[in-house]
Design a protein around this motif. Structure first.
Motif, mmCIF file in Angstrom:
data_model
loop_
_atom_site.group_PDB
_atom_site.id
_atom_site.type_symbol
_atom_site.label_atom_id
_atom_site.label_comp_id
_atom_site.label_asym_id
_atom_site.label_seq_id
_atom_site.Cartn_x
_atom_site.Cartn_y
_atom_site.Cartn_z
ATOM 1 N N ASN A 14 40.891 32.276 34.414
ATOM 2 C CA ASN A 14 42.158 32.121 34.040
ATOM 3 C C ASN A 14 42.930 33.233 33.283
ATOM 4 O O ASN A 14 43.997 33.435 33.546
ATOM 5 N N GLU A 15 42.229 33.812 32.360
ATOM 6 C CA GLU A 15 42.961 34.899 31.652
ATOM 7 C C GLU A 15 43.057 36.214 32.419
ATOM 8 O O GLU A 15 44.449 36.653 32.279
ATOM 9 N N GLN A 16 42.432 36.514 33.390
ATOM 10 C CA GLN A 16 42.842 37.553 34.219
ATOM 11 C C GLN A 16 43.763 37.163 35.281
ATOM 12 O O GLN A 16 44.790 37.896 35.434
ATOM 13 N N PHE A 20 47.672 39.094 35.731
ATOM 14 C CA PHE A 20 47.846 39.767 36.845
ATOM 15 C C PHE A 20 49.309 38.897 37.433
ATOM 16 O O PHE A 20 50.003 39.676 37.870
ATOM 17 N N GLU A 21 49.272 37.723 37.393
ATOM 18 C CA GLU A 21 50.530 37.093 37.946
ATOM 19 C C GLU A 21 51.923 37.513 36.996
ATOM 20 O O GLU A 21 52.915 37.652 37.857
ATOM 21 N N LEU A 22 51.655 37.374 35.839
ATOM 22 C CA LEU A 22 52.617 37.512 34.784
ATOM 23 C C LEU A 22 53.355 39.106 35.251
ATOM 24 O O LEU A 22 54.643 39.353 35.287
ATOM 25 N N ASN A 23 52.508 40.142 35.206
ATOM 26 C CA ASN A 23 52.734 41.438 35.338
ATOM 27 C C ASN A 23 53.443 41.857 36.769
ATOM 28 O O ASN A 23 54.303 42.511 36.945
ATOM 29 N N GLU A 24 52.336 41.529 37.800
ATOM 30 C CA GLU A 24 52.519 42.007 39.174
ATOM 31 C C GLU A 24 53.625 41.123 39.884
ATOM 32 O O GLU A 24 54.236 41.611 40.718
ATOM 33 N N SER A 29 56.521 42.799 31.576
ATOM 34 C CA SER A 29 55.861 44.038 30.983
ATOM 35 C C SER A 29 54.563 43.602 29.954
ATOM 36 O O SER A 29 54.744 42.285 29.517
ATOM 37 N N PHE A 30 53.650 44.609 29.950
ATOM 38 C CA PHE A 30 52.773 44.061 28.876
ATOM 39 C C PHE A 30 53.027 43.780 27.501
ATOM 40 O O PHE A 30 52.522 43.056 26.692
ATOM 41 N N SER A 46 43.162 45.728 30.066
ATOM 42 C CA SER A 46 41.700 45.182 30.585
ATOM 43 C C SER A 46 41.519 44.127 31.412
ATOM 44 O O SER A 46 40.957 44.098 32.393
ATOM 45 N N ARG A 47 42.143 43.124 31.139
ATOM 46 C CA ARG A 47 41.921 41.947 31.879
ATOM 47 C C ARG A 47 42.655 42.237 33.306
ATOM 48 O O ARG A 47 42.004 41.805 34.388
ATOM 49 N N LYS A 48 43.943 42.961 33.322
ATOM 50 C CA LYS A 48 44.338 43.052 34.704
ATOM 51 C C LYS A 48 43.692 44.072 35.479
ATOM 52 O O LYS A 48 43.419 43.961 36.571
ATOM 53 N N ARG A 49 43.016 45.035 34.808
ATOM 54 C CA ARG A 49 42.042 46.035 35.482
ATOM 55 C C ARG A 49 40.978 45.327 36.286
ATOM 56 O O ARG A 49 40.703 45.486 37.273
ATOM 57 N N TYR A 50 40.128 44.373 35.496
ATOM 58 C CA TYR A 50 39.300 43.491 36.109
ATOM 59 C C TYR A 50 39.772 42.699 37.162
ATOM 60 O O TYR A 50 39.135 42.561 38.170
ATOM 61 N N ALA A 51 40.834 42.187 37.169
ATOM 62 C CA ALA A 51 41.559 41.336 38.164
ATOM 63 C C ALA A 51 41.790 42.144 39.315
ATOM 64 O O ALA A 51 41.424 41.748 40.311
ATOM 65 N N VAL A 52 42.471 43.189 39.127
ATOM 66 C CA VAL A 52 42.729 44.249 40.219
ATOM 67 C C VAL A 52 41.227 44.866 41.278
ATOM 68 O O VAL A 52 41.363 44.839 42.165
#
Length: 72
Positions: A14-16, A20-24, A29-30, A46-52
């Motif tokens: 959920n955190e990732q 991802f959804e909020l930013n992309e 913005s972060f 970090s969470r977005k990087r793991y998601a990507v």
């Protein structure tokens, strides 16, 4: 393609998924996410990087099929 992306997003923690959804997808913005959630920007990054990374692996076959069909 959008259905496969949605399926892959559902597999993320959920955190990732949220960052991802909020930013992309929503273009937030972060800094804004950090301000509204209290989560440090570096944690969000970090969470977005793991998601990507996960999404790249998960959707690689779909991407390869899409780009292979484009060249034929």
């Amino acid at each position: 393609m959008w259905e496969e992306l949605e399926n892959a997003l559902c597999e993320l923690p959920n955190e990732q998924r949220a960052v991802f959804e909020l930013n992309e997808l929503q273009g937030i913005s972060f800094a804004e996410i950090s301000e509204s959630t209290g989560i440090p920007v570096n944690t969000l990054l970090s969470r977005k990087r793991y998601a990507v990374q996960f999404l790249r692996r998960r959707l690689k076959e779909l991407y390869d099929d899409f780009t292979d069909n484009d060249t034929e």
